[in-house]
Design an enzyme around this catalytic site. Structure first.
Site, PDB file in Angstrom:
ATOM      1  CG  HIS A 249      -5.129  -2.943   0.040  1.00  0.00           C
ATOM      2  ND1 HIS A 249      -4.600  -2.535  -0.781  1.00  0.00           N
ATOM      3  CD2 HIS A 249      -4.922  -1.942   1.126  1.00  0.00           C
ATOM      4  CE1 HIS A 249      -3.793  -1.616  -0.677  1.00  0.00           C
ATOM      5  NE2 HIS A 249      -3.976  -1.282   0.696  1.00  0.00           N
TER       6      HIS A 249
ATOM      7  CG  ASP B 203      -6.017  -3.535  -3.657  1.00  0.00           C
ATOM      8  OD1 ASP B 203      -6.789  -2.873  -2.907  1.00  0.00           O
ATOM      9  OD2 ASP B 203      -4.937  -3.447  -3.481  1.00  0.00           O
TER      10      ASP B 203
ATOM     11  CB  SER C  22      -0.934  -0.100   1.277  1.00  0.00           C
ATOM     12  OG  SER C  22      -2.078   0.792   1.139  1.00  0.00           O
TER      13      SER C  22
END
Length: 540
Positions: free
Chosen positions: A448, A404, A183
């Site tokens: 994610h 995601d 991320s």
């Protein structure tokens, strides 16, 4: 070396032809690091932690911990900087290597959980708060140097200080240094590769938020699409119907009906099949909701040129637990999606420096251009030129889940393909040259950074630990084998646990293949067994 090996150990080492490694420090020597002097740095803590259970300052409890030396401090490269960091070093069994770890979101704290897996594997590990406290971006107002710290400087500062502390503790610096982040940590990972290629020998890039200025414009697009007109909001109760319709259209395209779409880009799903033919219900979308849904799938575009600003999202696991679209895109209620929080915080506090900025006013032409002009050089890590890292033998493994809901997965494909183009002209030899130092693994059914309906336990930042810590199953081990031994990962075996609980055993294992290859079922044996798949390039 500041501490000498005993004479007998020295003789035995020489006779055996084993290279000398630094002796490991005794517990008392850890406390002495409190007096260590480093440029622009204050050491605030140096303590020996016994093996067993460790409770971190954020309240997380970690079992089966080795004994380690915990050093904390802060770096002040500018008068408005205060970059907190911690370095954890095994008291015994150090493998001679260092792993830096990335953050997530707007950072604002040290992610202690990210330090643990590497430490258990014998690495010295380090993490930072990126130069501020708090999970929003209010700290950025009036503090351009803190924005620089967050954008690129804090991770680099932490790498330099961690290596110095490791050298002081063991008597020698790390033989190899690796970085792992997902991320925002993936953005940081690419920033290190592009801007500070000497910091790390190998880098794991997970679902990178590297095109921050355009990525967060996409957040605002989804906010406008679902909130400008209250009738456009898509409640979480409709997500199962969306997911079911997509799977009905595309699940079988790879020859296996398993609730996983191996490449959503090939899915011919028509969103209009969801349009309500009668009264509004959870199994359909009203006309305003359908319009919003199509905007989310398409992603933001420049209204003047039609140019794609950022890719749209894939809906094949929209309703997947523990929360995909219901957390990131739609929210549990109108206005509660995490995308909206992150997008609003960025544009109000960093771009326009106006806490009262209204998301409804964002212009996807002039305002995005302004954000690029002001922030891209600080926060984006989109430079495809990785030749400096490549020239020194550095390696990169990048991964991204195809489902995601936080960062559109096509962004990683776009960046990787830009890196391939930067290597040389013709795409075929350029891909081969790129894969000598940089490989991308797209993960079907992964959300994610972790979880999702597909096999996803591969290690990495925030990810579940695989059943075996080796180069075939674990990203860090695969990276280490590539850097140390020159063995490039031709596949990574991903694992799905029963009920996502490692204690309940393995449900599915499948290989992840270097992009653009995909895992193809051979037609024999269980589809839950990775050995029954081969990596194969897609047909033209």
């Amino acid at each position: 070396m500041s501490r000498q090996l005993g004479f007998s150990a020295l003789v035995l080492s020489l006779l055996a032809g084993v290279p000398l490694t630094p002796t490991l420090a005794a517990a008392a020597e850890c406390a002495s690091l409190f007096a260590l002097t480093l440029p622009n740095t204050t050491i605030t803590m140096a303590e020996s932690i016994p093996a067993g259970t460790f409770t971190a300052p954020d309240g997380q409890v970690f079992d089966d911990m080795p004994a380690f030396c915990r050093v904390g401090g802060f770096s002040t490269p500018t008068s408005d900087s205060h970059i907190d960091f911690e370095v954890w070093m095994p008291t015994s069994g150090w493998n001679g290597k260092f792993e830096g770890t990335g953050n997530g979101g707007y950072a604002g704290s040290i992610l202690y959980a990210a330090l643990v897996p590497g430490l258990r594997q014998g690495y010295a590990t380090a993490g930072t708060d990126d130069g501020h406290t708090g999970s929003d971006a209010s700290w950025a107002l009036g503090h351009p140097e803190k924005v620089n710290d967050f954008g690129y400087r804090a991770v680099h500062e932490t790498a330099e200080k961690a290596k110095a502390i490791i050298r002081a503790f063991y008597g020698d610096g790390p033989r190899r240094s690796y970085f792992s982040g997902c991320s925002d940590g993936g953005r940081e990972a690419l920033m290190e590769a592009q801007r500070f290629p000497d910091d790390y020998d190998g880098i794991i890039v997970g679902a990178p938020a590297n095109f921050w200025t355009h990525h967060f414009a996409g957040f605002v697009l989804n906010e406008q699409a679902t909130l400008n007109d209250p009738a456009s909001y898509i409640p979480a109760s409709k997500l199962p119907a969306i997911q079911a319709a997509v799977l009905d259209a595309c699940d079988a395209l790879d020859g296996i009906v398993d609730g996983i779409i191996d490449d959503p880009r090939q899915c011919p799903f028509d969103p209009t099949v969801l349009l309500c033919q009668g009264a509004d219900a959870d199994n359909c979308l009203t006309a305003p909701q359908l319009t919003a849904f199509e905007q989310i799938l398409d992603g933001p575009r420049n209204p003047r040129t039609g140019e794609q600003i950022f890719p749209g999202y894939m809906p094949g696991a929209a309703a997947a637990p523990p929360g995909n679209w219901s957390v990131w895109i739609t929210g549990a209620a109108p206005g509660e999606a995490l995308q909206f929080f992150f997008g609003d915080q960025f544009f109000s506090n960093m771009v326009f420096e106006d806490p009262n900025w209204d998301f409804r006013t964002l212009d996807f032409d002039s305002d995005v251009a302004f954000a690029d002009h002001k922030m891209a050089g600080i926060i984006n890590s989109t430079n495809p030129d990785l030749n400096l890292l490549r020239a020194r033998g550095g390696k990169i493994i990048m991964y991204h889940g195809w489902d995601d809901g936080a960062i559109a997965p096509a962004n990683s494909v776009n960046y990787y393909e830009s890196a391939v183009r930067a290597v040389a002209g013709d795409p075929d030899p350029a891909l081969g040259e790129t894969q000598k130092f940089f490989r991308l693994f797209m993960v079907p059914g992964m959300l994610h950074c972790a979880s999702g309906p597909g096999p996803n336990a591969i290690g990495g930042a925030f990810g579940a630990e695989p059943p075996q810590i080796d180069a075939a199953h674990d990203l860090l081990s695969a990276l280490d084998g590539w850097v140390e031994d020159g063995v490039a990962p031709d596949q990574i075996v991903a694992t799905k646990y029963v009920n996502d609980d490692p204690r309940q055993g393995i449900a599915i294992q499948r290989p992840l293949c270097p992009y653009p290859q995909k895992a193809v079922y051979t037609g024999d044996g269980s589809t839950n067994d990775a050995t029954n798949f081969v990596c194969r390039a897609p047909r033209p």
